[in-house]
Design an enzyme around this catalytic site. Structure first.
Site, PDB file in Angstrom:
ATOM      1  N   GLU A   1       2.415  -0.939   4.625  1.00 50.23           N
ATOM      2  CA  GLU A   1       2.101   0.448   4.269  1.00 50.23           C
ATOM      3  C   GLU A   1       3.408   1.186   3.988  1.00 50.23           C
ATOM      4  O   GLU A   1       4.333   1.167   4.798  1.00 50.23           O
ATOM      5  CB  GLU A   1       1.346   1.165   5.404  1.00 50.23           C
ATOM      6  CG  GLU A   1      -0.107   0.762   5.546  1.00 50.23           C
ATOM      7  CD  GLU A   1      -1.037   1.413   4.501  1.00 50.23           C
ATOM      8  OE1 GLU A   1      -0.561   2.244   3.692  1.00 50.23           O
ATOM      9  OE2 GLU A   1      -2.241   1.074   4.513  1.00 50.23           O
TER      10      GLU A   1
ATOM     11  N   ASP B   1      -3.827   2.261  -4.804  1.00 55.67           N
ATOM     12  CA  ASP B   1      -2.472   2.240  -4.253  1.00 55.67           C
ATOM     13  C   ASP B   1      -1.804   0.869  -4.408  1.00 55.67           C
ATOM     14  O   ASP B   1      -2.509  -0.127  -4.498  1.00 55.67           O
ATOM     15  CB  ASP B   1      -2.487   2.667  -2.759  1.00 55.67           C
ATOM     16  CG  ASP B   1      -3.283   1.716  -1.858  1.00 55.67           C
ATOM     17  OD1 ASP B   1      -4.462   1.473  -2.136  1.00 55.67           O
ATOM     18  OD2 ASP B   1      -2.696   1.204  -0.895  1.00 55.67           O
TER      19      ASP B   1
ATOM     20  N   HIS C   1       0.842  -1.202   0.000  1.00 58.24           N
ATOM     21  CA  HIS C   1       0.000   0.000   0.000  1.00 58.24           C
ATOM     22  C   HIS C   1       0.873   1.246   0.000  1.00 58.24           C
ATOM     23  O   HIS C   1       2.007   1.204   0.459  1.00 58.24           O
ATOM     24  CB  HIS C   1      -0.822   0.089   1.298  1.00 58.24           C
ATOM     25  CG  HIS C   1      -1.663  -1.090   1.629  1.00 58.24           C
ATOM     26  ND1 HIS C   1      -3.019  -1.100   1.442  1.00 58.24           N
ATOM     27  CD2 HIS C   1      -1.351  -2.310   2.173  1.00 58.24           C
ATOM     28  CE1 HIS C   1      -3.523  -2.269   1.851  1.00 58.24           C
ATOM     29  NE2 HIS C   1      -2.530  -3.009   2.297  1.00 58.24           N
TER      30      HIS C   1
HETATM   31 ZN    ZN Z   1      -4.121   0.489   0.598  1.00 58.62          ZN
END
Ligand code: ZN
Length: 254
Positions: free
Chosen positions: A99, A151, A34
């Site tokens: 992330e 993303d 992400h």
């Molecule tokens: Zn995401």
């Protein structure tokens, strides 16, 4: 807040309360990447660690390559939301969520710094080795949640990561003229395209009708594998790249 020892030696423990049991005690066999999509890394990290957000991830990669671990790998982090891959819909139970601090599309899609991407590569190799994760199961959030999510975006360096031994990739076919399929088209070639997307893992419905969902799946595919043009139109370059990607899978047989 659950304290835990980091599964990845280079990480620092920054616990998030947002996690649960992996369904059926499932082991992770996917990695979902992400971008945070927030202005600063600090605000994104803060959000992921607040109970009210109801979101989290296993790893958070800072711009300078530092890595924080928010959730133990044996727990289910809450990063993928409504998503699907290869018929499986509880992607959070199946995956390790990473992330990557980057303002994303809302922030003009700035480049990912080299130190950050090197850290992502190292982390993915490490998790991949420890959990025996197949290269083709290192995916974008946009792959498992097309339309809803974009993303880590079309500037994410999947090619470079592949060169570092992370992910599945083939050089995209050159964009040139020729036949193409787009929203509203119908027929056997559309069905064949939908079948290939579905075979690769996308939750594409095989209807023979190029609808909004098909367009979103094509765009998601392009965002990962044919980044030069992300328009949801299945041109020859897109179709050929998808076909060669499938053919390059170790499990692929016609
Ligand atoms: Zn995401």
């Amino acid at each position: 807040m659950t304290l835990f020892d980091c599964d990845y030696a280079a990480a620092r423990s920054v616990p998030s309360p947002n996690h649960g049991e992996r369904a059926g005690g499932r082991s992770p066999d996917m990695i979902i990447l992400h971008y945070t999509g927030m202005e600063t890394a600090a605000s994104a990290l803060n959000w992921l660690c607040r109970e009210e957000s109801q979101v989290s991830c296993h790893y958070f990669v800072h711009e300078d390559g530092r890595i924080d671990q928010l959730v133990s790998e044996n727990r289910r982090a809450w990063h993928a939301g409504r998503s699907s891959w290869k018929g499986e819909t509880d992607i959070n139970s199946a995956s390790i969520g990473v992330e990557i601090a980057n303002p994303g599309h809302p922030g003009g899609l700035p480049d990912f710094p080299v130190a950050q991407i090197e850290a992502v590569a190292e982390l993915c190799r490490n998790c991949g080795d420890r959990w025996s994760i197949a290269p083709e199961r290192v995916l974008a959030h946009s792959d498992v949640a097309p339309i809803r999510k974009v993303d880590p975006g079309e500037k994410f360096p999947w090619k470079w990561l592949h060169q570092q031994g992370v992910g599945h990739w083939v050089e995209p076919t050159e964009i040139r003229g020729g036949r193409f399929f787009q929203r509203g088209d119908e027929g056997q070639p559309v069905e064949a395209l939908q079948s290939m997307l579905s075979l690769y893992g996308y939750a594409t419905e095989i209807t023979g009708i190029f609808n909004d969902k098909t367009e979103g799946d094509v765009a998601a595919f392009q965002r990962h594998f044919r980044q030069a043009q992300v328009d949801g139109i299945a041109d020859m370059s897109t179709i050929d790249t998808l076909h060669r990607l499938l053919s390059a899978l170790p499990s692929f047989s016609v």
